[in-house]
Design a protein around this motif. Structure first.
Motif, PDB file in Angstrom:
ATOM      1  N   GLY A  91       0.803  -1.218   0.000  1.00  0.00           N
ATOM      2  CA  GLY A  91       0.000   0.000   0.000  1.00  0.00           C
ATOM      3  C   GLY A  91       0.829   1.257   0.000  1.00  0.00           C
ATOM      4  O   GLY A  91       0.413   2.278  -0.525  1.00  0.00           O
ATOM      5  N   ALA A  92       2.042   1.225   0.592  1.00  0.00           N
ATOM      6  CA  ALA A  92       2.860   2.429   0.667  1.00  0.00           C
ATOM      7  C   ALA A  92       3.441   2.796  -0.674  1.00  0.00           C
ATOM      8  O   ALA A  92       3.885   3.914  -0.878  1.00  0.00           O
ATOM      9  CB  ALA A  92       4.001   2.229   1.676  1.00  0.00           C
ATOM     10  N   ARG A  93       3.458   1.826  -1.634  1.00  0.00           N
ATOM     11  CA  ARG A  93       4.101   2.112  -2.911  1.00  0.00           C
ATOM     12  C   ARG A  93       3.158   1.889  -4.073  1.00  0.00           C
ATOM     13  O   ARG A  93       3.586   1.698  -5.201  1.00  0.00           O
ATOM     14  CB  ARG A  93       5.328   1.222  -3.062  1.00  0.00           C
ATOM     15  CG  ARG A  93       6.321   1.370  -1.916  1.00  0.00           C
ATOM     16  CD  ARG A  93       7.521   0.491  -2.134  1.00  0.00           C
ATOM     17  NE  ARG A  93       8.226   0.896  -3.330  1.00  0.00           N
ATOM     18  CZ  ARG A  93       9.252   0.206  -3.828  1.00  0.00           C
ATOM     19  NH1 ARG A  93       9.642  -0.893  -3.253  1.00  0.00           N
ATOM     20  NH2 ARG A  93       9.853   0.618  -4.919  1.00  0.00           N
ATOM     21  N   LEU A  94       1.900   1.909  -3.803  1.00  0.00           N
ATOM     22  CA  LEU A  94       0.939   1.645  -4.870  1.00  0.00           C
ATOM     23  C   LEU A  94       0.984   2.737  -5.914  1.00  0.00           C
ATOM     24  O   LEU A  94       0.959   3.917  -5.588  1.00  0.00           O
ATOM     25  CB  LEU A  94      -0.493   1.565  -4.315  1.00  0.00           C
ATOM     26  CG  LEU A  94      -0.886   0.254  -3.657  1.00  0.00           C
ATOM     27  CD1 LEU A  94      -2.287   0.380  -3.092  1.00  0.00           C
ATOM     28  CD2 LEU A  94      -0.852  -0.870  -4.665  1.00  0.00           C
ATOM     29  N   ILE A  95       1.029   2.331  -7.152  1.00  0.00           N
ATOM     30  CA  ILE A  95       0.811   3.291  -8.234  1.00  0.00           C
ATOM     31  C   ILE A  95      -0.674   3.484  -8.429  1.00  0.00           C
ATOM     32  O   ILE A  95      -1.172   4.570  -8.648  1.00  0.00           O
ATOM     33  CB  ILE A  95       1.467   2.767  -9.539  1.00  0.00           C
ATOM     34  CG1 ILE A  95       2.977   2.942  -9.445  1.00  0.00           C
ATOM     35  CG2 ILE A  95       0.952   3.497 -10.754  1.00  0.00           C
ATOM     36  CD1 ILE A  95       3.719   2.381 -10.623  1.00  0.00           C
ATOM     37  N   GLU A 148       3.208   8.507  -2.961  1.00  0.00           N
ATOM     38  CA  GLU A 148       3.366   7.367  -3.855  1.00  0.00           C
ATOM     39  C   GLU A 148       2.043   6.674  -4.134  1.00  0.00           C
ATOM     40  O   GLU A 148       1.857   5.502  -3.848  1.00  0.00           O
ATOM     41  CB  GLU A 148       4.395   6.396  -3.270  1.00  0.00           C
ATOM     42  CG  GLU A 148       5.764   7.038  -3.109  1.00  0.00           C
ATOM     43  CD  GLU A 148       6.832   6.041  -2.711  1.00  0.00           C
ATOM     44  OE1 GLU A 148       6.544   4.837  -2.750  1.00  0.00           O
ATOM     45  OE2 GLU A 148       7.931   6.468  -2.370  1.00  0.00           O
ATOM     46  N   SER A 149       1.134   7.399  -4.696  1.00  0.00           N
ATOM     47  CA  SER A 149      -0.150   6.793  -5.047  1.00  0.00           C
ATOM     48  C   SER A 149      -0.779   7.571  -6.182  1.00  0.00           C
ATOM     49  O   SER A 149      -0.911   8.791  -6.108  1.00  0.00           O
ATOM     50  CB  SER A 149      -1.096   6.788  -3.835  1.00  0.00           C
ATOM     51  OG  SER A 149      -2.317   6.200  -4.177  1.00  0.00           O
ATOM     52  N   LEU A 150      -1.139   6.870  -7.254  1.00  0.00           N
ATOM     53  CA  LEU A 150      -1.826   7.478  -8.388  1.00  0.00           C
ATOM     54  C   LEU A 150      -3.055   6.654  -8.726  1.00  0.00           C
ATOM     55  O   LEU A 150      -3.031   5.428  -8.663  1.00  0.00           O
ATOM     56  CB  LEU A 150      -0.924   7.542  -9.626  1.00  0.00           C
ATOM     57  CG  LEU A 150       0.175   8.592  -9.684  1.00  0.00           C
ATOM     58  CD1 LEU A 150       0.957   8.446 -10.984  1.00  0.00           C
ATOM     59  CD2 LEU A 150      -0.408   9.991  -9.576  1.00  0.00           C
ATOM     60  N   ARG A 209       7.615   0.035 -11.960  1.00  0.00           N
ATOM     61  CA  ARG A 209       6.898   1.071 -11.232  1.00  0.00           C
ATOM     62  C   ARG A 209       7.207   2.434 -11.834  1.00  0.00           C
ATOM     63  O   ARG A 209       8.199   2.594 -12.565  1.00  0.00           O
ATOM     64  CB  ARG A 209       7.304   1.061  -9.759  1.00  0.00           C
ATOM     65  CG  ARG A 209       8.792   1.288  -9.536  1.00  0.00           C
ATOM     66  CD  ARG A 209       9.178   1.223  -8.074  1.00  0.00           C
ATOM     67  NE  ARG A 209      10.625   1.257  -7.910  1.00  0.00           N
ATOM     68  CZ  ARG A 209      11.347   2.366  -7.894  1.00  0.00           C
ATOM     69  NH1 ARG A 209      10.745   3.558  -8.031  1.00  0.00           N
ATOM     70  NH2 ARG A 209      12.653   2.331  -7.764  1.00  0.00           N
ATOM     71  N   ILE A 210       6.358   3.379 -11.516  1.00  0.00           N
ATOM     72  CA  ILE A 210       6.620   4.763 -11.893  1.00  0.00           C
ATOM     73  C   ILE A 210       7.317   5.439 -10.713  1.00  0.00           C
ATOM     74  O   ILE A 210       6.760   5.465  -9.614  1.00  0.00           O
ATOM     75  CB  ILE A 210       5.313   5.504 -12.233  1.00  0.00           C
ATOM     76  CG1 ILE A 210       4.645   4.866 -13.445  1.00  0.00           C
ATOM     77  CG2 ILE A 210       5.575   6.981 -12.486  1.00  0.00           C
ATOM     78  CD1 ILE A 210       3.274   5.439 -13.748  1.00  0.00           C
ATOM     79  N   SER A 250      -5.995   5.478 -13.890  1.00  0.00           N
ATOM     80  CA  SER A 250      -6.020   6.176 -15.174  1.00  0.00           C
ATOM     81  C   SER A 250      -4.905   7.213 -15.260  1.00  0.00           C
ATOM     82  O   SER A 250      -4.325   7.432 -16.331  1.00  0.00           O
ATOM     83  CB  SER A 250      -7.380   6.831 -15.411  1.00  0.00           C
ATOM     84  OG  SER A 250      -7.688   7.770 -14.401  1.00  0.00           O
ATOM     85  N   ALA A 251      -4.571   7.851 -14.121  1.00  0.00           N
ATOM     86  CA  ALA A 251      -3.450   8.789 -14.112  1.00  0.00           C
ATOM     87  C   ALA A 251      -2.134   8.053 -14.313  1.00  0.00           C
ATOM     88  O   ALA A 251      -1.256   8.505 -15.061  1.00  0.00           O
ATOM     89  CB  ALA A 251      -3.429   9.572 -12.802  1.00  0.00           C
ATOM     90  N   ALA A 252      -1.973   6.891 -13.648  1.00  0.00           N
ATOM     91  CA  ALA A 252      -0.777   6.082 -13.843  1.00  0.00           C
ATOM     92  C   ALA A 252      -0.653   5.627 -15.289  1.00  0.00           C
ATOM     93  O   ALA A 252       0.446   5.600 -15.855  1.00  0.00           O
ATOM     94  CB  ALA A 252      -0.816   4.875 -12.905  1.00  0.00           C
TER      95      ALA A 252
END
Length: 303
Positions: free
Chosen positions: A18-22, A278-280, A270-271, A283-285
């Motif tokens: 969850g801390a690095r979810l795109i 660190e969360s998009l 990852r982006i 659709s934004a990702a």
């Protein structure tokens, strides 16, 4: 000159850190369920041209083959792969614009805003025009994969119409060649989705497949390389891309790419997000990833 008449009518899911979810986790909207079609529309009577739009049933209001919004309707009418419209509701101003653009469109009915709204799901922002038309036929996967001038985008059980529509829009903007969806667990390319895509569902071809993992195997046989977007991946998207034709795989809003689908990806990436947030949204990702995919590759490409 337009005649004026008033109108009267599962593969196992792959959890992400969850801390690095795109892809931001948020509540997905349920797919709208629709009743089967009832049969042919009653033909118009009298002279050709706009005619009265009668009150519509609940079935009509919930139908998955309604498009609304100017760009979505205009693109559908301009698409030679579409069948003829079954109904076309338009305000007087929009009817004039349509006639200037297409000549006298078939099935055109003059209707005011309230009458158009009654034919559509509650809250539909129709901009004075709505189109009832048969769904677009998908292309076979092999045919979709023939054009290697841009990436393909595979959606793994994305169900939110706004997100899928926005991804269609970004994919068209950044030169993708097509979208791959599942036969099930994917929304119809109509309604709110088509409105969010602002015409891209008619600009960008799509394929529907039964099994995404098998589809990736077939694409690999055809020379495509699959890259899955995963916020927990070790490598960045820029680092894993090369000049080979690429399938960008995007997971669902909450769960990400499912395990068996990710295992069929050649790379996970990852982006990078130096801003610390660190969360998009998916659709934004997708838009960021598609921009990266659109950049030239190879020696000296990045200057």
């Amino acid at each position: 000159m337009i005649a004026h008449r008033s109108a009267g009518a599962a593969e196992a899911s792959r959890p992400q850190n969850g801390a690095r979810l795109i892809v931001a986790s948020f509540r997905e909207r349920n797919d709208r369920k629709f009743r089967p079609k009832t049969g042919a529309e009653r033909p118009s009577q009298g002279r050709p041209g706009p005619h009265k739009a009668p009150h519509k049933s609940a079935h009509d209001k919930a139908s998955s083959d309604w498009l609304w919004g100017w760009h979505a309707v205009e693109a559908a009418l301009a698409n030679p792969r579409r069948e003829k419209p079954r109904r076309l509701l338009a305000s007087e101003d929009r009817a004039r614009q349509l006639t200037e653009r297409f000549g006298q469109p078939p099935a055109l009915e003059i209707a005011d805003a309230a009458q158009i709204a009654r034919a559509l799901p509650a809250g539909a922002v129709h901009q004075g025009v709505a189109l009832k038309i048969d769904p677009l036929e998908p292309l076979p996967l092999d045919e979709l994969a023939e054009d290697r001038s841009g990436p393909l985008v595979m959606l793994d059980q994305l169900t939110d119409p706004q997100n899928v529509g926005a991804i269609f829009r970004s994919a068209a903007a950044f030169g993708a060649r097509g979208i791959i969806l599942q036969d099930r667990n994917a929304p119809a390319l109509a309604g709110a989705l088509a409105k969010a895509a602002v015409g891209a569902v008619d600009i960008l071809p799509h394929a529907r497949v039964t099994n995404l993992s098998r589809a990736l195997e077939r694409l690999a046989d055809l020379g495509w390389r699959a890259v899955g977007l995963d916020g927990a991946a070790q490598e960045t998207l820029e680092a894993v891309l090369d000049e080979r034709p690429t399938v960008l795989v995007l997971g669902s809003e909450g769960e990400g790419i499912r395990r068996l689908v990710s295992e069929h990806c050649d790379a996970l990436a990852r982006i990078p997000m130096p801003g610390g947030f660190e969360s998009l949204n998916v659709s934004a990702a997708a838009a960021v990833a598609l921009y990266e995919l659109s950049r030239p590759r190879g020696t000296g490409a990045k200057g």
